[in-house]
Design an enzyme around this catalytic site. Structure first.
Site, mmCIF file in Angstrom:
data_model
loop_
_atom_site.group_PDB
_atom_site.id
_atom_site.type_symbol
_atom_site.label_atom_id
_atom_site.label_comp_id
_atom_site.label_asym_id
_atom_site.label_seq_id
_atom_site.Cartn_x
_atom_site.Cartn_y
_atom_site.Cartn_z
ATOM 1 N N HIS A 1 16.985 -28.074 11.538
ATOM 2 C CA HIS A 1 17.353 -29.420 11.073
ATOM 3 C C HIS A 1 18.588 -29.334 10.185
ATOM 4 O O HIS A 1 19.554 -30.057 10.370
ATOM 5 C CB HIS A 1 16.180 -30.042 10.321
ATOM 6 C CG HIS A 1 16.543 -31.289 9.592
ATOM 7 N ND1 HIS A 1 16.835 -32.463 10.244
ATOM 8 C CD2 HIS A 1 16.715 -31.540 8.272
ATOM 9 C CE1 HIS A 1 17.157 -33.393 9.347
ATOM 10 N NE2 HIS A 1 17.096 -32.850 8.150
ATOM 11 N N TYR B 1 7.384 -24.681 13.231
ATOM 12 C CA TYR B 1 6.780 -25.839 13.884
ATOM 13 C C TYR B 1 7.134 -26.047 15.358
ATOM 14 O O TYR B 1 6.602 -26.934 15.992
ATOM 15 C CB TYR B 1 7.104 -27.122 13.090
ATOM 16 C CG TYR B 1 8.593 -27.364 12.858
ATOM 17 C CD1 TYR B 1 9.384 -27.901 13.865
ATOM 18 C CD2 TYR B 1 9.186 -27.054 11.639
ATOM 19 C CE1 TYR B 1 10.737 -28.126 13.667
ATOM 20 C CE2 TYR B 1 10.547 -27.281 11.431
ATOM 21 C CZ TYR B 1 11.323 -27.806 12.445
ATOM 22 O OH TYR B 1 12.657 -28.032 12.240
ATOM 23 N N ARG C 1 17.953 -30.857 19.633
ATOM 24 C CA ARG C 1 18.519 -30.194 18.454
ATOM 25 C C ARG C 1 18.336 -28.688 18.625
ATOM 26 O O ARG C 1 17.240 -28.179 18.469
ATOM 27 C CB ARG C 1 17.776 -30.681 17.206
ATOM 28 C CG ARG C 1 18.459 -30.362 15.885
ATOM 29 C CD ARG C 1 17.518 -30.618 14.714
ATOM 30 N NE ARG C 1 16.594 -29.517 14.578
ATOM 31 C CZ ARG C 1 15.376 -29.605 14.057
ATOM 32 N NH1 ARG C 1 14.909 -30.744 13.602
ATOM 33 N NH2 ARG C 1 14.595 -28.540 13.976
HETATM 34 C C1 LIG Z 1 14.832 -42.792 3.934
HETATM 35 C C2 LIG Z 1 14.838 -41.317 4.145
HETATM 36 N N1 LIG Z 1 13.663 -40.674 4.233
HETATM 37 C C3 LIG Z 1 13.626 -39.339 4.409
HETATM 38 C C4 LIG Z 1 14.773 -38.627 4.512
HETATM 39 C C5 LIG Z 1 14.734 -37.105 4.693
HETATM 40 N N2 LIG Z 1 15.206 -36.755 6.019
HETATM 41 C C6 LIG Z 1 16.467 -36.367 6.233
HETATM 42 S S1 LIG Z 1 16.794 -36.130 7.828
HETATM 43 C C7 LIG Z 1 15.216 -36.536 8.284
HETATM 44 C C8 LIG Z 1 14.838 -36.536 9.721
HETATM 45 C C9 LIG Z 1 15.715 -37.430 10.507
HETATM 46 O O1 LIG Z 1 15.411 -37.340 11.855
HETATM 47 P P1 LIG Z 1 16.250 -38.107 12.953
HETATM 48 O O2 LIG Z 1 16.408 -39.531 12.566
HETATM 49 O O3 LIG Z 1 15.626 -37.821 14.248
HETATM 50 O O4 LIG Z 1 17.700 -37.455 12.873
HETATM 51 P P2 LIG Z 1 18.112 -35.934 13.111
HETATM 52 O O5 LIG Z 1 18.025 -35.254 11.773
HETATM 53 O O6 LIG Z 1 17.197 -35.342 14.112
HETATM 54 O O7 LIG Z 1 19.521 -35.976 13.550
HETATM 55 C C10 LIG Z 1 14.456 -36.833 7.164
HETATM 56 C C11 LIG Z 1 13.033 -37.171 7.176
HETATM 57 C C12 LIG Z 1 15.987 -39.327 4.403
HETATM 58 N N3 LIG Z 1 17.175 -38.707 4.480
HETATM 59 N N4 LIG Z 1 15.994 -40.662 4.228
#
Ligand SMILES: Cc1ncc(C[n+]2csc(CCOP(=O)(O)OP(=O)(O)O)c2C)c(N)n1
Ligand SMILES: [Mg+2]
Lengths: 327, 397
Positions: free
Chosen positions: B293, B302, B289
């Protein structure tokens, strides 16, 4: 007395609880190095270490489920759910396990777990980030459900929740995280008002306006506006949504004869419905008007460009106040 | 590991128990998931074409140019959306920067009948499916929750709750199976996109179990961008994610997620296997990434800048450009034309965003049920009257 933003007050409350009791642990997504997406746990991992401030894998059921296990082993976990809409993957652990362990063990097992949930709308977010799921939890026997509405309550109620031997679902009004308020950190935990008690935050004689969490601010503003029209509104901050401090409500309504209940959650089957039913029963002969409710509509939370219409604002509260006073 | 088509789920179970032992031993070691061991790569970061025995890929020059164009265009959509957010025109934006190859590669592998289930970051896949970028802006502007018809482009709504869509894709694949088209000329498959963080969710793991047990024609496409907001990969897994598939009884493969050729070839093969009745598979696209985020995030809190510098050298677009140039498959005129197209698209995206009307407040009451409930009607009428009272006030002034 110090001036603290709500987020800082919650942080200070957790810090004090962690200093007082080495069994207190924090768990959640991004709460360590980042300090949480709202920075509520900022700096705590640095000071208390990764064993006590735990960045968990991304799984809410996992967070609450393992918090239960840690509590069985004598720890006092404080879980952060990143946003209200993401508590649902943990719903089963909360309502089927956390809430019922005391009963299942005939009182032998206590689960002092706190689940912190930033709640409510008004931050212009995408879906699942602005919800008010308190009724699901208030409907579940065995859980204590509380909502703080100002930094002082954030500081004290969170410490009380952590010290409580029952599981506590702790709601934090996220759009007010950076609103400041006075916090008196001098007293001991046992000296302050218990989190189970509702509080009259403004006295009045014509109508009782009950709310909690993010809506307390709007309710107070509505009371100020109503005063200009010569109406005296009493505002009550519930603080504890379950168990309910029914006595504080009946005391007030017996004096004012009118009640409006406001919250962001859709009103159908919500806390306001419970309050309306109870107050109607307990204060029937004192009521001059039916209990009126103001809240979200019976539809999913809208996209952010419409949220100002969904959330009860000053005008919608005053509209209900006017209608109640018109009887 | 391959799963024999004729034996389906049964053979998958059998094989999984063998490889499980390996995985347990691997887990005993404190593996840092840093250097990918068996990475499928067809185009090096320098733009050199390499062969892989399992993934032959023959691309006509036209196709490579078209791939390059897609990569550049989606990066431009992304950049424009980022700046629209900075200017207050979008509430938030989740950037795909660095993940273009994973998305264009896998997106272009999809057939018209295949169904994609995205997260909130799949703008490149959306592009491949023909979804107008305007629809994505609607969501991030807060005008709708998406609002497109998933069936129109065979591209499901963005899913924000982490991991949920893996189950939806699996169920959809079970539907394809029941339609009796698997193995035939009209065969289709489903693909579920999710991140490294999502791999920890119960829903994703349950999707693996269902897909395996029912031998569903679904491909799990995990973009391992190594971060879940502030949490590094080590917070989610101590073994490479693709190896989890073994434990569930289907094949897993790790592909260079910044290599669009490899992503295309690997996804094509996995989809074909699913369509042919060989069941599910997991693709781990190892990527990075490169941005925050979302626009709300501040990665300087971080993660080290140095990582970003390393990954810039593996940029998914640069290597295709180098490949095209080095092999005389494109000249400066072509690259300039693509830039011009990107500029035009950027302008279009911006104009679409600024033109977007706010929805009517009355839209809140629509689409809750087939027909509005009496309660909803009542609330709607009350609200209409309430809104009208302000108009009366205005008029009276
Ligand atoms: C059930 C749930 N918990 C927490 C979140 C908050 N949240 C949004 S994106 C994220 C991280 C996701 O990481 P990843 O699966 O690696 O996908 P990326 O964002 O890196 O594409 C979190 C914790 C959420 N959207 N849904
Ligand atoms: Mg990720």
């Amino acid at each position: 007395m110090t001036q603290l933003a709500l987020a800082r007050a919650l942080n200070a409350g957790m810090r004090r609880a962690m200093e007082a009791d080495p069994k207190v642990l924090l768990m959640g997504e991004d709460i360590g190095r980042l300090g949480g997406v709202f920075r509520v746990t900022d700096g705590l991992q640095k000071d208390f270490g990764e064993d006590r401030v735990i960045d968990t894998p991304l799984a809410e059921s996992g967070i609450v489920g393992t918090a239960i296990g840690l509590a069985l082993r004598g720890y006092r976990p404080v879980c952060e759910i990143q946003f209200d809409g993401f508590v649902f993957p943990a719903f089963d652990q909360i309502v089927s396990q956390l809430a019922k362990m005391r009963l299942r063990s005939l009182g032998k097992v206590a689960l002092p777990v706190v689940v912190r949930i930033p709640c409510g709308g008004g931050i212009g977010a995408v879906e699942h980030h602005s919800e008010s799921p308190e009724s699901y939890f208030a409907h579940t026997p065995g859980l204590r459900v509380v909502a703080c509405a100002n930094p002082s309550d954030g500081y004290w109620m969170l410490q009380q929740a952590i010290a409580c031997d029952d599981p506590v679902i702790f709601f934090e009004p996220k759009r007010q995280y950076w609103d400041k308020g006075e916090v008196d950190t001098a007293p001991g935990l046992s000296e302050v008002e218990p989190m189970s008690a509702a509080r009259v935050v403004r006295e009045g004689t014509d109508l009782t306006l009950v709310t909690y969490g993010p809506m307390v601010k709007n309710a107070l503003a509505a009371a100020v506006a109503a005063e200009e029209d010569g109406r005296s509104i009493e505002v009550i901050d519930l603080r504890s949504l379950s168990p309910l401090d029914t006595e504080a409500l009946t005391d007030s309504v017996r004096r004012t004869g009118r009640l409006v209940v406001a919250h962001e959650a859709p009103v159908f089957g919500a806390l306001s419905a419970e309050i309306a039913a109870r107050i109607t029963e307990a204060c029937f002969y004192h009521l001059e008007a039916p209990v009126l409710r103001v809240g979200g509509f019976s539809a999913p939370y809208p996209p952010s460009r419409l949220e100002d219409h969904f959330l009860p604002d000053l005008d919608r509260i005053l509209d209900a106040v006017d209608r109640a006073l018109a009887y | 590991m391959t799963v024999d088509a004729s034996n389906g789920a049964a053979s998958a179970h059998h094989e999984s128990s063998d490889s499980a032992h390996e995985d347990v031993r691997a887990a005993d070691r404190p593996t840092r998931v840093a250097e990918p061991p068996e990475l499928v790569q067809l185009l090096t970061p320098e733009g050199d074409r390499v062969d892989h025995p399992d993934y032959p890929l023959d691309l006509a020059p036209d196709e490579v140019r078209s791939i390059y164009r897609d990569l550049v265009l989606v990066r431009r959509i992304d950049a424009e959306a980022n700046s629209l957010q900075r200017q207050g025109e979008l509430g938030i934006w989740a950037s795909l920067l660095g993940q273009e190859a994973a998305q264009i590669g896998s997106g272009r592998a999809l057939g018209a009948a295949d169904m994609a289930f995205p997260t909130y970051r799949e703008h490149g896949v959306a592009w491949c499916r023909g979804l107008p970028p305007r629809k994505l802006l609607e969501l991030y502007r807060g005008v709708s929750h998406g609002g497109w018809d998933p069936a129109e482009h065979n591209f499901h709504l963005y899913t924000i709750v982490i991991g949920s869509q893996a189950l939806h894709a699996t169920g959809y694949a079970m539907g394809i199976q029941r339609d009796g088209v698997v193995g035939g000329p009209n065969a289709a498959a489903a693909i579920a996109y999710f991140g490294d963080g999502a791999s920890s969710q119960g829903d994703v793991n349950e999707a693996f179990v269902f897909a395996s047990v029912f031998n569903a024609p679904v491909v799990f496409f995990c973009q391992n961008n190594q971060w879940a907001i502030s949490e590094p990969l080590e917070r989610q897994s101590r073994i490479p994610l693709y190896r989890r598939a073994n434990g569930f009884g289907f094949p897993g493969v790790r592909v260079d997620g910044n290599d669009v050729f490899a992503c295309l070839a690997v996804t094509r093969r996995a989809l074909q296997a699913a369509r042919d009745g060989q069941g599910p598979s997991l693709i781990e696209a190892f990527t990075y990434r490169m941005g925050a985020h979302t626009t709300s995030d501040d990665p300087t809190r971080y993660r080290p800048d140095a990582d970003l510098e390393v990954w810039k050298l593996k940029d998914p677009i640069e290597r295709v450009k180098a490949y095209l140039a080095r092999n005389d498959l494109a000249d400066q005129e072509f690259f300039d034309a693509v830039e011009a197209d990107a500029d035009e698209l950027g302008r279009q995206v911006r104009a679409d965003c600024l033109d977007m009307p706010d929805p009517s407040p009355m839209a809140m009451f629509e689409n809750v049920y087939v027909e509005p409930s009496a309660l909803l009607e009542e609330e709607r009428e009350q609200f209409r009257t309430y809104l009208a009272s302000f108009e009366d006030e205005e008029a009276g002034r």
